[in-house]
Scaffold this active site. Structure first.
Site, short mmCIF file in Angstrom:
data_model
loop_
_atom_site.label_atom_id
_atom_site.label_comp_id
_atom_site.label_asym_id
_atom_site.label_seq_id
_atom_site.Cartn_x
_atom_site.Cartn_y
_atom_site.Cartn_z
N GLY A 1 1.27 -7.85 0.12
CA GLY A 1 -0.18 -8.01 0.02
C GLY A 1 -1.02 -7.15 0.94
NE ARG B 1 -2.52 -3.48 -3.79
CZ ARG B 1 -2.82 -3.53 -5.09
NH1 ARG B 1 -3.31 -2.49 -5.70
NH2 ARG B 1 -2.65 -4.64 -5.77
NE ARG C 1 -4.42 -1.13 -8.88
CZ ARG C 1 -5.52 -0.94 -8.18
NH1 ARG C 1 -6.13 0.23 -8.21
NH2 ARG C 1 -6.03 -1.89 -7.45
CB CYS D 1 -8.96 3.56 -30.20
SG CYS D 1 -8.57 5.19 -30.81
CD GLU D 2 -8.52 -1.40 -26.82
OE1 GLU D 2 -9.45 -2.18 -26.56
OE2 GLU D 2 -7.60 -1.65 -27.60
C1 LIG Z 1 3.70 -8.46 -6.10
C2 LIG Z 1 4.47 -9.09 -5.03
C3 LIG Z 1 4.61 -8.46 -3.79
C4 LIG Z 1 3.97 -7.14 -3.46
O1 LIG Z 1 2.59 -7.22 -3.36
P1 LIG Z 1 1.76 -5.99 -2.78
O2 LIG Z 1 0.37 -6.46 -2.82
O3 LIG Z 1 2.00 -4.82 -3.66
O4 LIG Z 1 2.24 -5.75 -1.39
C5 LIG Z 1 5.40 -9.09 -2.86
N1 LIG Z 1 6.00 -10.28 -3.10
C6 LIG Z 1 5.86 -10.92 -4.28
C7 LIG Z 1 6.54 -12.21 -4.49
C8 LIG Z 1 5.10 -10.35 -5.28
O5 LIG Z 1 4.96 -10.99 -6.44
#
Ligand SMILES: *Cc1c(COP(=O)(O)O)cnc(C)c1O
Length: 403
Positions: free
Chosen positions: A224, A261, A297, A325-326
């Protein structure tokens, strides 16, 4: 890197990843946890290219996978099975079976129904399945609702009380070995205090489990960590790690972190060529050869990606759109770009995460090629799809010998 040269060699749309930068980011995060035992499990779904996974596996990375396909990718890329975690809200028996047979580090369980399935599959195999339980700490991650996962109303994980009873059940089962505890409250987190709050809540549960002789070895804080798409203040990794370490004072555990990410997002770019411009009423559209099927995204989340032109002439407002086509098919809205001609190159920045992996063949469009840059050299790590690739699994009666 000479973008024009890459375009001439590989054509567009083209994903380009800087492997040296990816390596540095992995190392930077890893070193923040150096005071403790730690395992970085890169989230494969962010970018699952085998060459990229191999590079991370060579650095010692583990992998967080959300399907058996991702588990197999990680293993194929050279990952150690004892560094692989299998997460996700819905796992089929066949996937659970393969995961247990592959002897991965742990299956991350997200419901009591799933716990029963894992137990029953393990019993069938006469094996003990290592598990962790995904706790939903009911904490607002303050991110986009589509990528927020730690609130009661989200489908992920189980609440603290439920988790406790599941741990007790697991402890008393001959076929389950509860070794981990897990949470993941959302993605693209720029404020990391919610992660620290969640860590505290979950660490408290850890103590309660210890009191009933359930000895958790892996404290998995999920992923995250947010990145810089526009002008966001980047996450301070030192503070991120310190807050987690603090919540675990005095406990002897391995910290597991699952960044996706953060590792790859800023290290990838999507090169696209202008097809032509079009002016409707007063609106200027730059139509390019990459589309929502290549980079979803912007369409899915209204996400912002900076787009650069190689020209330095005067700019004006436009939307950058693909040929799909959107009306939702756009890469950017209301940005400023110079006047562009057919063949001019644009660089879509920060497209390394959830770019190629979310791409599709919508509109029978072949998926892009992928290139790695390492030590100043470029190499193809995925060929562009061909029309034959797109239709190879289709069965048509009486179609003759042609296909
Ligand atoms: C998607 C996910 C991540 C990675 O999330 P990021 O935001 O890309 O770091 C880590 N753990 C789980 C369980 C996820 O579903």
């Amino acid at each position: 890197m000479d973008y024009q040269e890459l375009k001439n060699i590989y054509d567009t749309p083209l994903y380009v990843y800087n492997f040296d930068d990816i390596k540095s980011r992995y190392e930077a995060l890893k070193s923040e946890f150096k005071a403790r035992k730690s395992l970085i499990c890169y989230a494969v779904k962010a970018n699952s290219n085998l060459s990229l996974l191999k590079m991370l596996a060579d650095l010692g990375s583990g992998f967080d996978c959300v399907s058996i396909g991702e588990v197999k990718r990680a293993i194929l890329a050279g990952a150690k099975s004892y560094k692989i975690i299998f997460s996700g809200v819905g796992k089929k028996d066949s996937e659970i079976k393969e995961a247990i047979n592959l002897d991965i580090l742990m299956i991350n369980v997200e419901s009591s129904a799933e716990l029963l399935r894992v137990e029953s599959v393990a019993k069938e195999l006469n094996k003990k399945a290592r598990i962790s339980i995904r706790v939903n700490p009911n904490i607002d991650a303050k991110t986009h609702p589509y990528i927020s996962t730690g609130l009661k109303e989200n489908k992920f994980g189980v609440d603290i009380e439920k988790a406790k009873s599941m741990y007790l059940k697991a402890k008393n089962s001959s076929f389950l070995d509860p070794v981990g505890i897990h949470f993941h409250i959302g993605s693209q987190l720029l404020d990391i205090t919610p992660v620290h709050e969640a860590a505290k809540v979950v660490a408290k549960l850890l103590n309660e489990l210890k009191a009933v002789d359930i000895d958790i070895k892996f404290f998995d804080v999920g992923g995250g960590i947010g990145i810089r798409y526009n002008k966001e203040e980047p996450v301070n990794l030192y503070q991120y790690a310190q807050g987690i370490l603090e919540s675990l004072k005095g406990q002897d555990l391995t910290i597991v972190c699952e960044p996706g990410r953060y590792i790859v997002g800023e290290c990838g770019e999507l090169l696209t060529s202008v097809i032509y411009e079009k002016i409707n009423d007063k609106k200027r559209f730059v139509i390019v050869d990459a589309a929502m099927n290549d980079l979803l995204r912007p369409s899915l989340y209204g996400a912002y990606h900076e787009i650069l032109s190689l020209k330095n002439t005067q700019t004006s407002n436009c939307d950058v759109v693909g040929p799909v086509c959107e009306s939702g098919d756009f890469l950017a809205k209301d940005i400023n770009l110079p006047d562009l001609e057919s063949g001019d190159l644009l660089v879509v920045k920060n497209a390394g995460a959830y770019g190629f992996t979310m791409s599709s063949n919508y509109n029978t469009r072949a998926r892009a090629a992928e290139v790695a840059i390492e030590a100043g050299k470029h190499r193809l790590i995925r060929k562009r799809e061909s029309f034959e690739d797109l239709i190879k699994n289709e069965l048509v009666e009486d179609f003759g010998a042609k296909y």
